[in-house]
Design a protein around this motif. Structure first.
Motif, mmCIF file in Angstrom:
data_model
loop_
_atom_site.group_PDB
_atom_site.id
_atom_site.type_symbol
_atom_site.label_atom_id
_atom_site.label_comp_id
_atom_site.label_asym_id
_atom_site.label_seq_id
_atom_site.Cartn_x
_atom_site.Cartn_y
_atom_site.Cartn_z
ATOM 1 N N MET A 188 0.826 -1.110 0.027
ATOM 2 C CA MET A 188 -0.071 -0.188 0.063
ATOM 3 C C MET A 188 0.903 1.270 0.022
ATOM 4 O O MET A 188 1.793 1.430 0.860
ATOM 5 C CB MET A 188 -0.829 0.111 1.088
ATOM 6 C CG MET A 188 -1.844 1.142 1.234
ATOM 7 S SD MET A 188 -2.656 1.218 2.871
ATOM 8 C CE MET A 188 -3.423 -0.310 2.980
ATOM 9 N N SER A 189 0.712 2.260 -0.818
ATOM 10 C CA SER A 189 1.530 3.280 -1.240
ATOM 11 C C SER A 189 1.137 4.442 0.025
ATOM 12 O O SER A 189 0.018 4.482 0.678
ATOM 13 C CB SER A 189 1.228 4.083 -2.345
ATOM 14 O OG SER A 189 0.081 4.690 -2.425
ATOM 15 N N GLN A 190 2.062 4.997 0.440
ATOM 16 C CA GLN A 190 1.870 5.988 1.465
ATOM 17 C C GLN A 190 0.747 6.934 0.919
ATOM 18 O O GLN A 190 -0.113 7.378 1.874
ATOM 19 C CB GLN A 190 3.318 6.950 1.719
ATOM 20 C CG GLN A 190 3.283 7.453 3.168
ATOM 21 C CD GLN A 190 4.742 8.056 3.310
ATOM 22 O OE1 GLN A 190 5.306 8.567 2.339
ATOM 23 N NE2 GLN A 190 5.100 7.975 4.638
ATOM 24 N N LEU A 191 0.574 7.463 -0.112
ATOM 25 C CA LEU A 191 -0.252 8.432 -0.670
ATOM 26 C C LEU A 191 -1.573 7.958 -0.376
ATOM 27 O O LEU A 191 -2.831 8.691 -0.293
ATOM 28 C CB LEU A 191 -0.171 8.846 -1.999
ATOM 29 C CG LEU A 191 -0.914 9.841 -2.720
ATOM 30 C CD1 LEU A 191 -1.116 11.103 -1.770
ATOM 31 C CD2 LEU A 191 -0.570 10.253 -4.136
ATOM 32 N N TYR A 192 -1.730 6.517 -0.883
ATOM 33 C CA TYR A 192 -3.018 5.888 -0.739
ATOM 34 C C TYR A 192 -3.564 5.522 0.703
ATOM 35 O O TYR A 192 -4.709 6.014 1.057
ATOM 36 C CB TYR A 192 -3.094 4.438 -1.224
ATOM 37 C CG TYR A 192 -4.436 3.577 -1.235
ATOM 38 C CD1 TYR A 192 -5.474 3.883 -2.098
ATOM 39 C CD2 TYR A 192 -4.263 2.646 -0.383
ATOM 40 C CE1 TYR A 192 -6.440 3.232 -1.978
ATOM 41 C CE2 TYR A 192 -5.645 1.764 -0.077
ATOM 42 C CZ TYR A 192 -6.630 2.224 -0.983
ATOM 43 O OH TYR A 192 -7.807 1.423 -0.622
ATOM 44 N N ALA A 206 -4.654 9.033 1.822
ATOM 45 C CA ALA A 206 -6.237 9.362 1.371
ATOM 46 C C ALA A 206 -7.181 8.699 1.825
ATOM 47 O O ALA A 206 -8.160 9.206 2.134
ATOM 48 C CB ALA A 206 -6.034 9.150 -0.289
ATOM 49 N N ARG A 207 -6.919 7.146 2.264
ATOM 50 C CA ARG A 207 -7.987 6.669 3.000
ATOM 51 C C ARG A 207 -8.282 6.906 4.058
ATOM 52 O O ARG A 207 -9.311 7.051 4.720
ATOM 53 C CB ARG A 207 -7.320 4.969 2.899
ATOM 54 C CG ARG A 207 -8.551 4.051 3.287
ATOM 55 C CD ARG A 207 -7.807 2.618 3.512
ATOM 56 N NE ARG A 207 -7.209 2.562 4.627
ATOM 57 C CZ ARG A 207 -6.647 1.384 5.131
ATOM 58 N NH1 ARG A 207 -6.719 0.300 4.396
ATOM 59 N NH2 ARG A 207 -6.126 1.317 6.319
ATOM 60 N N ARG A 208 -7.369 7.571 5.020
ATOM 61 C CA ARG A 208 -7.552 7.851 6.467
ATOM 62 C C ARG A 208 -8.276 9.131 6.372
ATOM 63 O O ARG A 208 -9.128 9.583 7.258
ATOM 64 C CB ARG A 208 -6.051 8.012 6.993
ATOM 65 C CG ARG A 208 -5.610 6.699 7.135
ATOM 66 C CD ARG A 208 -6.219 5.868 8.347
ATOM 67 N NE ARG A 208 -6.416 6.369 9.512
ATOM 68 C CZ ARG A 208 -7.745 6.007 10.066
ATOM 69 N NH1 ARG A 208 -8.497 5.253 9.649
ATOM 70 N NH2 ARG A 208 -7.854 6.726 11.267
ATOM 71 N N THR A 209 -8.053 9.953 5.182
ATOM 72 C CA THR A 209 -8.778 11.279 5.038
ATOM 73 C C THR A 209 -10.206 10.929 4.819
ATOM 74 O O THR A 209 -10.987 11.383 5.341
ATOM 75 C CB THR A 209 -8.090 12.017 3.956
ATOM 76 O OG1 THR A 209 -6.676 12.336 4.402
ATOM 77 C CG2 THR A 209 -8.908 13.301 4.040
ATOM 78 N N PHE A 251 -6.545 11.282 13.524
ATOM 79 C CA PHE A 251 -6.071 11.237 12.027
ATOM 80 C C PHE A 251 -4.844 11.609 12.120
ATOM 81 O O PHE A 251 -3.789 10.916 11.317
ATOM 82 C CB PHE A 251 -7.104 12.107 11.539
ATOM 83 C CG PHE A 251 -6.523 12.271 9.904
ATOM 84 C CD1 PHE A 251 -6.486 11.466 8.831
ATOM 85 C CD2 PHE A 251 -5.942 13.610 9.506
ATOM 86 C CE1 PHE A 251 -5.902 11.813 7.890
ATOM 87 C CE2 PHE A 251 -5.251 13.904 8.483
ATOM 88 C CZ PHE A 251 -5.401 12.788 7.306
ATOM 89 N N ILE A 252 -4.182 12.527 12.541
ATOM 90 C CA ILE A 252 -3.127 13.266 13.045
ATOM 91 C C ILE A 252 -2.076 12.180 13.585
ATOM 92 O O ILE A 252 -1.067 12.063 13.179
ATOM 93 C CB ILE A 252 -3.228 14.445 13.622
ATOM 94 C CG1 ILE A 252 -3.973 15.722 12.956
ATOM 95 C CG2 ILE A 252 -1.670 15.151 13.983
ATOM 96 C CD1 ILE A 252 -4.056 16.930 13.680
#
Length: 327
Positions: free
Chosen positions: A1-5, A8-11, A309-310
């Motif tokens: 799983m990429s860091q960006l994904y 985005a998922r957590r957001t 989230f943070i």
């Protein structure tokens, strides 16, 4: 799983969670006994005012229409009118929230820094007097009501020594001659700010101290710590590495403690006559100021979600043992 994904998922998850909380609050307040329109207005409101509120919030339409109308109003920053102040809810809540945040956030952050250092020192010195007896002060403070700590500080530093004022956010002269953010830039404000700030710091050092102490005790004998010791790393350098690896549980409780401090400032703000969100929430409950109560509940819940989230994002930065793929 990429860091960006992952980010985005957590957001998306956080946004959906805030949306779910807002939905719950909507239905919880709609199903309260009585006519909801009258809960949004002051007592003795005229039939014309009631009709205007019904039209504004869609209260004369089906429940699902009311729901989307309410979401639209909230998205536009329209949280209704305060019953007790007869002003827009945002104009009532935001100044109080600002006054609370300026005490709670710096106070909790300083408490976590000092408490983490103290807890790490206790946990890294096995069988020492500090490890055996250093736990007593935070336990005493942790079981002491926060308002009593405030009263004690007022008694010593205000009544006996006369070093600080007994309460309020500033003197009457400053409040009448300065408004808005300008109050926070005056020396008079910081003079009044000291004792409430110290109360929050002393009270909330309890959590990070105990959590960090237990985490360091667990981490100090792990393989990486033994390896660094065999490499001959200096004591303070090893101490920093142990603190970094042991900090995750402390970071985890930070958002919850911060939210607790904001919502639990009621008694501290009463003791110091501090015009914050805790005092506003108390008066709003007594006045049955439903729009203000509902909006403040939403703000506190959103803060907890955003804080977690943070924390989730910070996990991948603080501790290299945690990987995105392992999520």
């Amino acid at each position: 799983m990429s860091q960006l994904y992952y980010y985005a998922r957590r957001t998306v998850v956080s946004i959906l969670l805030i949306f779910a909380i807002a939905t719950f609050l909507f239905f919880a307040f709609r199903f309260m006994p009585g006519d909801y329109a009258t809960l949004l207005l002051q007592q003795g409101a005229s039939p014309e005012q009631v009709a205007k509120v019904r039209q504004m919030w869609g209260l004369d339409q089906p429940l699902y229409v009311q729901y989307f109308k309410w979401l639209g109003n909230m998205a536009q920053g329209n949280a209704g009118m305060s019953r007790q102040f007869n002003e827009p809810v945002l104009e009532v809540v935001l100044p109080a929230l600002r006054n609370s945040l300026i005490v709670a956030l710096p106070g909790v952050l300083v408490a976590f820094v000092l408490g983490s250092l103290y807890g790490a020192l206790m946990g890294s010195r096995p069988n020492s007097l500090l490890e055996k007896y250093g736990i007593i002060p935070p336990n005493v403070v942790g079981t002491t009501p926060d308002f009593f700590i405030g009263i004690l500080l007022l008694t010593v530093f205000s009544a006996w020594l006369g070093w600080f004022p007994s309460g309020s956010i500033a003197s009457v002269d400053t409040l009448t001659s300065t408004s808005g953010w300008g109050i926070y830039l005056t020396s008079d404000f910081w003079y009044h700010y000291t004792l409430p700030f110290l109360t929050v710091v002393i009270k909330y050092m309890y959590y990070p101290t105990l959590v960090m102490r237990g985490s360091v005790v667990e981490v100090r004998n792990q393989e990486f710590a033994t390896y660094q010791r065999l490499l001959g790393l200096g004591k303070w350098r090893r101490f920093r590495h142990i603190m970094k690896h042991a900090s995750l549980p402390v970071v985890t409780v930070l958002p919850a403690v911060t939210a607790t401090s904001i919502s639990g400032l009621v008694l501290i703000e009463i003791v110091f006559n501090w015009p914050g969100i805790g005092q506003l929430l108390l008066t709003s409950v007594f006045a049955r100021d439903t729009p203000v109560i509902q909006f403040m509940f939403l703000l506190i819940a959103a803060w907890i979600v955003i804080g977690n989230f943070i924390v989730d994002i910070a996990y991948t930065i603080i501790d290299p043992r945690i990987t995105i793929e392992g999520e």
